[in-house]
Design a protein around this motif. Structure first.
Motif, PDB file in Angstrom:
ATOM      1  N   GLY A 190       0.736  -1.085   0.159  1.00 27.71           N
ATOM      2  CA  GLY A 190      -0.096   0.022  -0.110  1.00 27.71           C
ATOM      3  C   GLY A 190       0.883   1.225   0.000  1.00 27.71           C
ATOM      4  O   GLY A 190       0.344   2.326  -0.108  1.00 27.71           O
ATOM      5  N   GLN A 191       2.229   1.255   0.240  1.00 25.51           N
ATOM      6  CA  GLN A 191       2.915   2.276   0.290  1.00 25.51           C
ATOM      7  C   GLN A 191       3.299   2.711  -1.270  1.00 25.51           C
ATOM      8  O   GLN A 191       3.377   2.043  -2.009  1.00 25.51           O
ATOM      9  CB  GLN A 191       4.237   2.030   0.879  1.00 25.51           C
ATOM     10  CG  GLN A 191       5.026   3.248   1.161  1.00 25.51           C
ATOM     11  CD  GLN A 191       6.407   2.882   1.721  1.00 25.51           C
ATOM     12  OE1 GLN A 191       6.669   1.722   2.274  1.00 25.51           O
ATOM     13  NE2 GLN A 191       7.325   3.816   2.161  1.00 25.51           N
ATOM     14  N   SER A 192       3.363   4.106  -1.384  1.00 22.61           N
ATOM     15  CA  SER A 192       3.742   4.640  -2.631  1.00 22.61           C
ATOM     16  C   SER A 192       5.375   4.323  -3.069  1.00 22.61           C
ATOM     17  O   SER A 192       5.939   4.350  -2.227  1.00 22.61           O
ATOM     18  CB  SER A 192       3.496   6.131  -2.702  1.00 22.61           C
ATOM     19  OG  SER A 192       2.081   6.606  -2.537  1.00 22.61           O
ATOM     20  N   LYS A 244       1.220   2.303  -6.022  1.00 24.52           N
ATOM     21  CA  LYS A 244       1.253   1.595  -4.638  1.00 24.52           C
ATOM     22  C   LYS A 244       1.634   0.233  -4.741  1.00 24.52           C
ATOM     23  O   LYS A 244       1.654  -0.601  -5.706  1.00 24.52           O
ATOM     24  CB  LYS A 244       0.013   1.485  -4.253  1.00 24.52           C
ATOM     25  CG  LYS A 244      -0.754   2.964  -3.982  1.00 24.52           C
ATOM     26  CD  LYS A 244      -0.218   3.882  -2.561  1.00 24.52           C
ATOM     27  CE  LYS A 244      -1.325   4.920  -2.759  1.00 24.52           C
ATOM     28  NZ  LYS A 244      -0.786   5.960  -1.389  1.00 24.52           N
TER      29      LYS A 244
END
Length: 175
Positions: free
Chosen positions: A40-42, A102
């Motif tokens: 979920g992190q960019s 993401k």
């Protein structure tokens, strides 16, 4: 006086023995930031070409740990077909873009291939869009599989158009 003459002779000898400079090899560079991301992190891809005399188009492919390969660049998003000017870094997605990339499943080490060429990679060479609304293309089934980016992909690309190759990896982890 003798000391000065000896020093001058030694300098001339050292200068004569220095090998001629070798021109740097053309190269494409790709870095993923950060290099370890949580689901979920960019993340962003930073690209640059060096030691070339002309701008180059770039294709970027990502293989996940399960062997599924997508074509990240070029794509159908704004800024999704970058041309790299020698020595000038390009970030994808660009700062201020109205979308983000993401990190997604599966977790593990993902392999990235950057391929830079004088002309844009033609659609259909190794990938296809699943629909008219798809932003990214999937690499065709015959080119999928664990290790395909380091195996069969580059020879197929080079058959269609000579280019510069660079690999890197990034790791996706669970939160």
């Amino acid at each position: 006086m003798n000391r000065l003459v000896l020093s001058s002779a030694l300098l001339a000898l050292v200068t004569a023995c220095t090998p001629p400079s070798v021109p740097a090899e053309p190269a494409v560079s790709v870095r993923v930031s950060p290099d370890s991301v949580v689901l979920g992190q960019s993340l962003t891809f930073n690209l640059v070409v060096q030691h070339v005399s002309e701008p180059l188009h770039v294709a970027v492919f990502v293989e996940d740990p399960a062997g599924h390969v997508i074509q990240l660049l070029p794509n159908r998003l704004p800024g999704g077909d970058p041309v790299l000017t020698p020595g000038q870094a390009v970030t994808f997605p660009a700062p201020g873009a109205n979308y983000a990339l993401k990190a997604a499943l599966p977790v593990g080490v993902h392999t990235v291939l950057a391929y830079a060429t004088p002309a844009r990679l033609q659609d259909g060479v190794v990938s296809a869009y699943a629909s008219d609304s798809a932003a990214f293309a999937d690499v065709v089934p015959g080119r999928q599989g664990t290790g395909s980016l380091r195996g069969a992909m580059v020879p197929v690309l080079k058959l269609h158009q000579a280019g510069l190759v660079e690999y890197t990896t990034f790791t996706v982890t669970n939160p």
